[in-house]
Design an enzyme around this catalytic site. Sequence first.
Site, PDB file in Angstrom:
ATOM      1  N   ALA A 138       0.791  -1.230   0.000  1.00  0.00           N
ATOM      2  CA  ALA A 138       0.000   0.000   0.000  1.00  0.00           C
ATOM      3  C   ALA A 138       0.825   1.284   0.000  1.00  0.00           C
ATOM      4  CB  ALA A 138      -0.936  -0.021   1.212  1.00  0.00           C
ATOM      5  N   ARG A 139       1.901   1.307   0.769  1.00  0.00           N
ATOM      6  CA  ARG A 139       2.649   2.567   0.937  1.00  0.00           C
ATOM      7  C   ARG A 139       3.601   2.863  -0.206  1.00  0.00           C
ATOM      8  NH1 ARG A 139       5.839  -0.094   6.043  1.00  0.00           N
ATOM      9  NH2 ARG A 139       6.936  -1.694   4.876  1.00  0.00           N
ATOM     10  N   ARG A 146       3.304 -12.338   0.191  1.00  0.00           N
ATOM     11  CA  ARG A 146       3.674 -13.545   0.942  1.00  0.00           C
ATOM     12  C   ARG A 146       2.561 -14.589   0.873  1.00  0.00           C
ATOM     13  NH1 ARG A 146       7.229 -10.561   0.869  1.00  0.00           N
ATOM     14  NH2 ARG A 146       8.809 -10.050   2.433  1.00  0.00           N
ATOM     15  N   ARG A 203       1.134  -1.341   4.802  1.00  0.00           N
ATOM     16  CA  ARG A 203       1.741  -2.191   3.769  1.00  0.00           C
ATOM     17  C   ARG A 203       0.782  -3.240   3.191  1.00  0.00           C
ATOM     18  NH1 ARG A 203       6.865  -4.972   2.620  1.00  0.00           N
ATOM     19  NH2 ARG A 203       6.588  -7.210   2.560  1.00  0.00           N
ATOM     20  N   GLU A 222      12.636  -2.842  -7.089  1.00  0.00           N
ATOM     21  CA  GLU A 222      12.475  -1.807  -6.062  1.00  0.00           C
ATOM     22  C   GLU A 222      12.899  -0.484  -6.689  1.00  0.00           C
ATOM     23  OE1 GLU A 222      11.122  -2.585  -3.261  1.00  0.00           O
ATOM     24  OE2 GLU A 222      11.633  -4.666  -2.818  1.00  0.00           O
ATOM     25  N   HIS A 241       7.871  -2.375  -7.090  1.00  0.00           N
ATOM     26  CA  HIS A 241       7.806  -2.062  -5.652  1.00  0.00           C
ATOM     27  C   HIS A 241       8.693  -0.870  -5.349  1.00  0.00           C
ATOM     28  CE1 HIS A 241       5.903  -5.757  -3.729  1.00  0.00           C
ATOM     29  NE2 HIS A 241       6.000  -6.138  -4.992  1.00  0.00           N
TER      30      HIS A 241
HETATM   31  O1  0X9 Z   1       9.528  -7.859   0.815  1.00  0.00           O
HETATM   32  C1  0X9 Z   1       9.015  -7.731  -0.300  1.00  0.00           C
HETATM   33  O2  0X9 Z   1       7.919  -8.194  -0.590  1.00  0.00           O
HETATM   34  C2  0X9 Z   1       9.756  -6.953  -1.379  1.00  0.00           C
HETATM   35  N1  0X9 Z   1      10.398  -5.787  -0.787  1.00  0.00           N
HETATM   36  S1  0X9 Z   1       9.474  -4.537  -0.206  1.00  0.00           S
HETATM   37  O3  0X9 Z   1      10.376  -3.609   0.488  1.00  0.00           O
HETATM   38  N2  0X9 Z   1       8.870  -3.730  -1.435  1.00  0.00           N
HETATM   39  O4  0X9 Z   1       8.433  -5.040   0.619  1.00  0.00           O
HETATM   40  C3  0X9 Z   1      10.817  -7.829  -2.021  1.00  0.00           C
HETATM   41  C4  0X9 Z   1      10.358  -9.130  -2.630  1.00  0.00           C
HETATM   42  C5  0X9 Z   1      11.490  -9.838  -3.352  1.00  0.00           C
HETATM   43  N3  0X9 Z   1      11.190 -11.176  -3.735  1.00  0.00           N
HETATM   44  C6  0X9 Z   1      11.432 -11.708  -4.952  1.00  0.00           C
HETATM   45  N4  0X9 Z   1      11.954 -11.003  -5.910  1.00  0.00           N
HETATM   46  N5  0X9 Z   1      11.156 -12.983  -5.179  1.00  0.00           N
HETATM   47 ZN    ZN Z   2       6.862  -3.824  -1.749  1.00  0.00          ZN
END
Ligand code: 0X9
Ligand code: ZN
Length: 299
Positions: A54-55, A129, A111, A260, A184
């Site tokens: 979200a953020r 997740r 988030r 990112e 992201h």
């Molecule tokens: O933690 C996450 O979901 C992602 N970072 S965030 O700071 N935007 O929350 C990274 C996910 C990375 N995973 C893969 N690329 N598989």
């Molecule tokens: Zn993220």
Amino acid sequence: MSSWFHKYHGYDSHVHFLHRLAAAHPSVSRGIHLFGRSGPWENPAIVFFGTAHAREWISTMVAEYIAYSLLSESHVDADIKHALDSFDFYIFPVVNPDGLVYSQTKRRMWRKNRQAQNGTSCVGRDLNRNWDIHWGQNGGSSASPCHGTYRGQNAFDAPETRALAMELEDINERQGIRLFIDWHAFGQLVMHPYGYSCNKSLPPFSATAWLAGELAEAMRKVHGTKYKSGTACNLLYATSGDSADFVFEVLGADYAYTVELRPGRLDQRGFRLPENEIMETAEEAWGGVKHMLNLIHHY
Ligand code: 0X9
Ligand code: ZN
């Protein structure tokens, strides 16, 4: 319309923007679906997500900028026209709508989504997740509903991930997924699989890993902003049940990344990227995507 990218916007305005984009172009439906002269469903698919978290407001703007640029530049740039004729684009700028609304009206640093759960007043699942790929394994997510990386009670028990997975499975069966990017923030990283284990890596000389470096370098070329590329688990931390691993391993997409965006990892501003950097960030993401489009014809 390009002044849209000078500010962040509320959820309703985003919906309105997408409708206006659709009105200006007939080939837009559910999410944004763009295709070329051979018509829909004929070509391999390219899929982009924004705002799973979200953020991370810049990711919404970047996904929209890519859609906008594909449409507006296809008239003047032969490479873009060619890309639109060779791929179907599916762009989902707001994967987490109620989370975005909450971040914009109540709590800037929210988030997750806003799903209620039995037995606790804590709200929300982490939509990165909750995918059915090594879900809950290796400490890459939290079992606690109060935690920011709460995985849910089961894989796909969030309506957003369930709906997206169904849509992506349809797309995959019909036309195959060539490229997937989940946009992201923040950290300036281009990450390729795997997130779920640091002991698992892509085969040597994999095109997926090589193209991550190409994407990072093409993004740097636009305004000099440095992006690092590499395996998600090594560059950041272990993440189980995330979108890119699912799309890569379960759906078998050729190329799947989590990017990112700005700012860098050590920048104090974190998720609060100022509005006067939206445009440059969007331009560098678009520069990276254009380069990828030219390359993936050949790989
Ligand atoms: O933690 C996450 O979901 C992602 N970072 S965030 O700071 N935007 O929350 C990274 C996910 C990375 N995973 C893969 N690329 N598989
Ligand atoms: Zn993220």
